[in-house]
Each structure stands twice: as C-alpha cells, then as structure tokens.
Design an enzyme around this catalytic site. Structure first.
Site, PDB file in Angstrom:
ATOM      1  N   VAL A 162       6.376  -4.295  16.584  1.00  0.00           N
ATOM      2  CA  VAL A 162       6.504  -5.619  16.205  1.00  0.00           C
ATOM      3  C   VAL A 162       5.972  -5.527  14.565  1.00  0.00           C
ATOM      4  O   VAL A 162       4.890  -5.502  14.270  1.00  0.00           O
ATOM      5  CB  VAL A 162       5.432  -6.704  17.035  1.00  0.00           C
ATOM      6  CG1 VAL A 162       5.515  -8.024  16.651  1.00  0.00           C
ATOM      7  CG2 VAL A 162       5.517  -6.468  18.684  1.00  0.00           C
ATOM      8  N   MET A 182       8.482   4.157   5.147  1.00  0.00           N
ATOM      9  CA  MET A 182       7.079   4.325   5.949  1.00  0.00           C
ATOM     10  C   MET A 182       6.941   3.433   7.123  1.00  0.00           C
ATOM     11  O   MET A 182       5.757   3.745   7.560  1.00  0.00           O
ATOM     12  CB  MET A 182       6.001   3.823   4.618  1.00  0.00           C
ATOM     13  CG  MET A 182       5.701   5.024   3.547  1.00  0.00           C
ATOM     14  SD  MET A 182       7.359   4.815   2.380  1.00  0.00           S
ATOM     15  CE  MET A 182       6.860   6.166   1.375  1.00  0.00           C
ATOM     16  N   HIS A 183       7.506   2.423   7.308  1.00  0.00           N
ATOM     17  CA  HIS A 183       7.385   1.457   8.475  1.00  0.00           C
ATOM     18  C   HIS A 183       8.060   2.115   9.634  1.00  0.00           C
ATOM     19  O   HIS A 183       8.862   2.647   9.865  1.00  0.00           O
ATOM     20  CB  HIS A 183       7.727   0.365   7.904  1.00  0.00           C
ATOM     21  CG  HIS A 183       7.039  -0.247   6.999  1.00  0.00           C
ATOM     22  ND1 HIS A 183       7.307  -1.571   6.109  1.00  0.00           N
ATOM     23  CD2 HIS A 183       5.885   0.087   6.218  1.00  0.00           C
ATOM     24  CE1 HIS A 183       6.591  -1.960   5.360  1.00  0.00           C
ATOM     25  NE2 HIS A 183       5.540  -0.751   5.243  1.00  0.00           N
ATOM     26  N   GLU A 274       9.864  -9.769  -4.123  1.00  0.00           N
ATOM     27  CA  GLU A 274       9.009  -9.047  -3.137  1.00  0.00           C
ATOM     28  C   GLU A 274       7.675  -9.494  -3.322  1.00  0.00           C
ATOM     29  O   GLU A 274       7.132  -9.837  -4.420  1.00  0.00           O
ATOM     30  CB  GLU A 274       9.274  -7.397  -3.153  1.00  0.00           C
ATOM     31  CG  GLU A 274      10.609  -7.177  -2.154  1.00  0.00           C
ATOM     32  CD  GLU A 274       9.980  -7.077  -0.726  1.00  0.00           C
ATOM     33  OE1 GLU A 274       8.820  -7.425  -0.679  1.00  0.00           O
ATOM     34  OE2 GLU A 274      10.827  -6.902   0.085  1.00  0.00           O
TER      35      GLU A 274
END
Lengths: 474, 100
Positions: A162, A182-183, A274
């Site tokens: 999530v 990296m996620h 960002e």
C-alpha cells in the site's frame, strides 16, 4: 480517537478549528493549488482547506493540506493538537511496538455506493482534477494509496503493498504512475513484466488519515501497511475486497479506482514538481488502464500540494520516515537515542547515539546508509552525541560547530545508490554520500582538546518547570 | 474516443507546438472551460488556466519540450527482459490475472 473514513476525520478537524472552509467561488487553477501552497505558511497549527465552489464544476468537493501541520498530524494520530514534534515521533515509536495488528475485513464499504465500468470509468466524471504547479505536465493524483500484490507470491499478505506514488492523469481512462525502483511496487511490476503480465492495481483516494501515513512510511518489503495502521490506530484497520481485482482496500475510501499497470509499456510522463522541491519528468513511465471506478455518493477529492518545502508532503513524510530508521538502527545498535529524518524524506538523516568506543559513531552512520530506506535516501548523515537532540537544530549546529573536524570526521563514500529524483546526483540514481561525525571522540580516538563539557545545572529542569508555570500564570 | 480538433494556430500545444490537440472533457457547467491534450507530448491543460500554461507565446521556456526530448526520454523503470528470453525453465506467460 480512531477514524474509519475520511469524512470522520474532516469532522474532527472542523470541531478542532483545523479545517478552513473556503466559501467564495474559486478558479480550479491557479487558486486551489496556490491556497494549498500558502496554507503551511500559517505555521504549526495551519488548517486543512475545503473547497466546494469551483468555477465550471457543479458538484466539486476538494480537501487539501489535511496532514499539513503538526497540529493536524497529531490529530491524525488521535493526539492533542498541541503535541510537539518530538513527542509525536516518540508516540509513533511506542505504538509501532504493537505491530503487527491484523486488519479487519468489513462488509458494505462506503465506496460501493456507485460504480462506473468499462468506457464509463472516466476519471473526470468522478474527480474535480486540478493542476498543482506551472510546469506539471497535467493533472496529478498524489495522495492516493495504491494497492498491489507480488505476482510471484500473491497470497503473502506481507508482500502486498500500500503506497503513495505520483499518478498523472493521461486520459479519461488512462493514468501514468512512477514506481521508483527502491519502492515495493517497482518490485511487483518488475516481476509482472518479466513474466509478460499486467499488474492489477487498486487506487484508493480519500482515506482515513492513518492510511495516508502508513502508505508513505518506508516499511520493509515483507511488512504489511494495514498491520502498521492497526498498531498506530490502536484498533484493526477496516478493509474490504475491491470488486474487480480482489485487492484489499480501505473500507472507508471515498473513491476506489481499479485497473492494471500495462506490462512492458512506457509513455512520456511529467514533469511534476516533486517532494525534492524540483521538477522531474520528461521520462517514459508505466501506464495504468482504468477498468472500474467505485465511489461514495458526493465524493470528496483529497489532494496534496507539494512544492518548495515545507508543504503538506513534508509533514506527511516526517515522523513516518524517522521511526522505521530508528527501529532498524536500534536492532543492531541499542546505543542509538533518536533519529531525525524529517528533511526531504530522509535525504538528510541526523542520529544521536552513545559511543561504545572510538569510531563507533561512524559505524552507526554507515549502517544508516545500508538500511532499506537509506539505499535510496540518506545522502548526508549527521551523527551527534547522545545528549544532543537531533530535533533541536540549534543543538545540532552546536555539535557541528564544535565536535566536527573535517580532518577526520567526514566520511565520503563514492557512487552509492540514491533515488533518481535526487537532483544533486551527477548520474541520476548514483551519488557520493557523506557521513559527518559530530560526536565527541572517545578512546582510543583521542583527537581534539575537549576537556569537560558544560552540562545543564542539576536544578535547571526544576527551574524550567517553575518558569513555565510563572509565565503561564502571568 | 477523443474528438480531434482541426489544426489552427490558436490550438498549438503550449509545450511542444504540435498542431493536433485533442478534446478530453468539458466543464460540467456548459461553456466555462475545456480540457485539452496534445497528441504528441501528452501535455494536458484547462482552457481557463493562466496564459503561462495555455498559450505557446507565454509558455515558460524551461518547461518546453521538443520532439528530440520526447524521443530520447529515458525509460523509468527499465522494462526487464522476459523470463523466457533469459532461458529460465521455459516459464509460461500467463497474461493478466483477470480479464475485464
């Protein structure tokens, strides 16, 4: 206080004087983003904003800056709105000790009231989309919880994810998503794409506030975000099965969008202002096909402005970046006292620690770099003594002023990994990293002429309490 | 499918100057604004936004895109090789886990 849906939290904010209803008619652009840009400048008690008269729309409801102050962050955790920053982090650490708390499957989710399918699943029919910053390539969705599973191990609830990712609206039924390598979702997509498959996703918007906090917490790959939500709430997180994909989504979401990240497809995306305070984009990124939208009647679009820090995103990813780093460091190094990774999602990390022996502080700094989050962040690590509060920046500056000698206290490691959005990298994704040892050397490291440090007088704490009482009474 | 407007100077993409602009949606209150999209660089805008976002002659240079920029844009994340192509035990491609 536990909230099961987004509206329950908005009601609580309203009662606490932390929700500002803008009753004048506004332009979708630039008014709404500019107001959300301005809101955090009101300080530590800045309110959330609520708009419901937006030019050209007949039925728009937009809430922003919901987590955009320490007061609102405290209320999200069910704490008094006056709770200090460090105290919120400490409470977060205590509650994490209860992890994992299994979620509760609940029937009749609030988002099941309305359904759009196939060609009718038009995102513009449900959300009053707005642009945030001038250079953004379009309208973005940037505070939704994106749910996916590991295609190689779909029954493993820990490996499900999530997470909040930037999502650009590319068409009525088309979105783009940024899975930073990296996620966790990038690992899911990688597995799907090397098999030649699409990756099913559910995108849940307008969630109770703890869901947004856990969805932006850098948890380990096999840790389940809903189980952390249960620990932080002190009660299981209510979830329901999304009708098309079967993915577990929050019970109380305003809107649930379902579809797939289309495997092996990339398309021009961005730019987008960002969390680094810089635009990134002009890259070919994955595409989502929307197949079904479920939504609560009269849905409220929760949105997040981000720009030059601090804005709402900085509050959202402050405490929840500190705590997992603290937990991971303490496993190996119980001497660690506190971790402040509040700046730009931990691109700078400040750690206070006791020292076992000379050189120990540098080892703690190197461990920060090899934590899962440190692999993509932690460009600079500052290590300070155990009596320096890393949340008290004047104290940190004192440590840098007096405890740090560049001759032996700067450790520069070349060519380490960093997320591609980090603008200081020479090649995107690769940067040198720096550990600054601002601790007092201990034997056998005998550098410096430190003598004895001045400490607070033993009576100072008592006088502080007395002065506060007198000042309050006066 | 989106409507395609005929090319005209007023409908140039503010960002890349492409002439094919698609109509994505209109305001729920009729005639207040339209949402348009460039068919080449996919820039999307609302016609009621400030000129700095909607007009080619007012669009900031630092945000402009050229066909070369689009053609050389990096792939993020990179598409991995197919397992079969890597010769791993003849893994069978199964397609999406659901078929709408």
């Amino acid at each position: 206080m536990v909230y099961d849906d987004f509206r329950g939290f908005l009601d609580a904010l309203r009662k606490e004087g932390q929700l500002l209803h803008i009753e004048d008619e506004v332009m979708p652009e630039p008014d709404i983003a500019a107001a959300a840009n301005a809101a955090p400048r009101l300080g530590g008690h800045a309110p959330a904003l609520y708009f419901d008269r937006v030019k050209g729309f007949t039925d728009a409801r937009i809430a922003l800056n919901v987590h955009g102050s320490w007061a609102n962050h405290a209320l999200a955790l069910g704490l008094p709105k006056e709770t200090g920053t460090k105290e919120q982090v400490e409470e977060f650490i205590r509650r994490w000790d209860a992890f994992p708390v299994a979620p509760e499957w609940r029937e009749n989710p609030v988002w099941a009231e309305n359904t759009l399918e196939g060609e009718d699943a038009d995102i513009f029919r449900v959300l009053p989309l707005i642009r945030l910053n001038d250079g953004d390539g379009g309208f973005y969705i940037d505070k939704a919880a994106v749910i996916s599973k590991d295609p190689a191990d779909p029954e493993h609830s820990g490996k499900q994810n999530v997470g909040i990712y930037r999502i650009e609206v590319k068409g009525r039924r088309t979105l783009a998503i940024q899975p930073v390598p990296m996620h966790d979702i990038a690992q899911h997509l990688h597995t799907a794409e090397e098999r030649g498959e699409d990756l099913p996703v559910a995108i849940a918007l307008g969630n109770e506030p703890v869901i947004s906090i856990v969805a932006s917490t850098p948890m380990e790959y096999e840790q389940n975000e809903y189980e952390l939500a249960g620990a932080l709430r002190g009660a299981p997180a209510p979830i329901s099965r999304a009708p098309l994909t079967g993915l577990p989504v929050p019970w109380g979401s305003e809107v649930v969008v379902e579809g797939v990240i289309e495997g092996r497809k990339r398309e021009i995306e961005g730019p987008f202002g960002e969390f680094t305070g810089h635009y990134s984009g002009g890259r070919n990124m994955p595409v989502i096909r929307i197949d079904r939208i479920s939504h609560r009647s009269a849905p409220i679009f929760e949105h997040l402005y981000l720009g030059m820090p601090w804005t709402e995103v900085d509050y959202l990813i402050a405490a929840n970046t500190c705590v997992p780093l603290y937990k991971q460091l303490r496993r190996d190094f119980p001497e660690v006292q506190a971790v402040n990774a509040m700046y730009t999602h931990g691109l700078v990390v400040i750690v206070s620690t006791k020292k076992r022996y000379g050189g120990f502080a540098k080892a703690v700094g190197m461990r920060v770099l090899t934590t899962p989050h440190g692999l993509g962040y932690a460009a600079t690590v500052i290590v300070v003594d155990e009596d320096v509060d890393p949340f008290d920046l004047p104290q940190v500056m004192w440590a840098l002023s007096t405890k740090m000698n560049p001759a032996g206290d700067l450790v520069r490691i070349p060519n380490l990994s960093v997320l591609e959005l980090a603008p200081q990298a020479i090649t995107p994704g690769i940067t040198d990293k720096l550990i600054i040892d601002a601790t007092t050397p201990v034997a056998p490291d005998n550098r410096g002429t430190y003598g004895t440090q001045v400490r607070d007088l033993p009576e100072t704490a008592g006088w502080l309490a007395r002065l506060r009482q007198l000042a309050a009474a006066g | 499918m989106s409507d395609t407007t005929p090319p005209c100077p007023a409908a140039l993409c503010p960002r890349c100057a492409h002439e094919t602009i698609e109509h994505i949606t209109g305001s729920p209150v009729p005639g207040v604004w339209e949402v348009l999209q460039c068919a080449r660089c996919l820039y999307m805008w609302r016609t009621s936004e400030p000129a700095r976002r909607t007009r080619r002659d007012a669009y900031p240079e630092e945000f402009m895109l050229t066909p070369e920029d689009i053609g050389t844009a990096p792939e993020v994340p990179a598409v991995p090789p197919l397992l079969k192509a890597r010769g791993r035990n003849g893994y069978q491609v199964t397609g999406s886990s659901y078929t709408p």
